[in-house]
Design an enzyme around this catalytic site. Sequence first.
Site, PDB file in Angstrom:
ATOM      1  CB  SER A  64      -1.706  16.038   7.066  1.00  0.00           C
ATOM      2  OG  SER A  64      -2.931  15.434   6.675  1.00  0.00           O
ATOM      3  CE  LYS A  65       1.770  12.107  13.361  1.00  0.00           C
ATOM      4  NZ  LYS A  65       2.536  11.006  12.769  1.00  0.00           N
ATOM      5  NE  ARG A  66      -6.438  15.163   5.005  1.00  0.00           N
ATOM      6  CZ  ARG A  66      -5.841  16.337   5.047  1.00  0.00           C
ATOM      7  NH1 ARG A  66      -5.357  16.764   6.210  1.00  0.00           N
ATOM      8  NH2 ARG A  66      -5.710  17.096   3.981  1.00  0.00           N
ATOM      9  CG  HIS A  67      -2.766  12.321   3.158  1.00  0.00           C
ATOM     10  ND1 HIS A  67      -2.449  13.637   3.430  1.00  0.00           N
ATOM     11  CD2 HIS A  67      -3.891  12.351   2.405  1.00  0.00           C
ATOM     12  CE1 HIS A  67      -3.336  14.426   2.849  1.00  0.00           C
ATOM     13  NE2 HIS A  67      -4.222  13.667   2.224  1.00  0.00           N
ATOM     14  N   GLY A  68      -1.321   9.002   6.206  1.00  0.00           N
ATOM     15  CA  GLY A  68      -0.443   7.873   6.545  1.00  0.00           C
ATOM     16  C   GLY A  68       0.860   8.383   7.138  1.00  0.00           C
TER      17      GLY A  68
END
Length: 468
Positions: A241-245
């Site tokens: 997800s976006k929290r990973h990049g």
Amino acid sequence: MTDQVVTRFAPSPTGFLHIGGARTALFNWLYARGRGGRFLLRIEDTDRARSTPEATQAILDGMAWLGLDHDGDVISQAARADRHAEIAHQLLFKGHAYKCFSTQEEIQAFRETAKAEGRSTLFQSPWRDADPATHPDAPYVVRIKAPREGATIIRDEVQGDVTIRNDQLDDMVLLRSDGSPVYMLAVAVDDHDMGVTHVIRGDDHLNNAARQMLIYQAMGWPVPVYAHIPLIHGPDGKKLSKRHGALGVAEYRDMGYPAAGMRNYLARLGWSHGDDEFFTDAQAISWFDLSGIGKSPARFDFKKLDNVCGQHIAAMDDAALLHELTEFMTQHTSYPLDDQRAKRLEAAIPHLKERAKIFPELIEKAHFALAERPIEPDEKAAAQLDTVSRGILTELTPQLQNVTWARDALEALWQSAAEQKDMKFGKLAGPLRAALAGRTATPSVFDMMLVLGREETIARLTDASGGT
């Protein structure tokens, strides 16, 4: 079923090309290309409210950047709605589907009663076997007649045999009350009409396969080979997800990752060929097989991506690298690439490409070749150009007028100069880097001199020493 392998990539145009979708496209492309087959592209744009031309273009741009060429025209699923409806009516005619007049309120009441009684809440329509003579003049949906006994077995090349009890399958809606086809019907019809032999997609579609097989079997169509790939997770083991990049392919393009490196890394993400980590497109096409896909989710590892991309930059043909690099610079930097800069960059690439993982790193290392006089040193480099250093440069620069302009001769000259000053060459290297590049971290000073040439080297050293 045709002997020729036909695969497809079928994204929904509701946003960017996700990194997971790119891997799915890559696996389909590799499988088809390795077998002399066809790789098709279908845009699943039936959700008209969310599908946009911009999103479709983003998908096409992302695939073009990755080098995943498709065969034939791009298919629009929405444009084939009449064909999807035609198949639903054929199923009605054959007795494999029926008109259901149940209202949403009746369906909800059925489910609530079933839940209260501890029964399955899968809706069982009272219209399944109703006499057509009893049909009211009212809106209806068309539902498929799913088997209620036994089991459906999905023979999956990745997951193995997956058994789903038929009492867990409802009578899926094929046509809505307004006559529009549902996604599940559209996918099955399109895959059949496009001659798709192998459906390679994310394992979040695994349950869909059982429902789509009902349509294949009712129509007497050959069922394609299924291969459902585990999804990509982040380094923490959770769904990417976006929290990973970055999630979109375009983001990696804009960050300066080489397309060849991305193809290599994405191919290795969930698929393996022995212990091979770095490989060419030709090797990937030759090696790729469904048996090499693992059952467990792959973890996106940014360090491995960087490492693989660095190896591809190092291995790339100089001319091809220059082409990709200048294209990237045109889009993402303010350097004006006039003829002189372009020539210096071309000369610098062999000295730089083994030290960069992404294009911005390569550009930063090529700063000396792209910068114009007078060179403005940064703070650290300026500190190297003290009065003593400037004096040494003033004294030694004239010796460059007549030396042979080759690495050995330049090394010998500066090494001899250092010995005469009773100092190590490292003490001279700092001021030289500052004068030639305006940086403290640069390629070899001799590589820089060779790229810049005698005239430009002398001019930069003269500028730095305060001479004229």
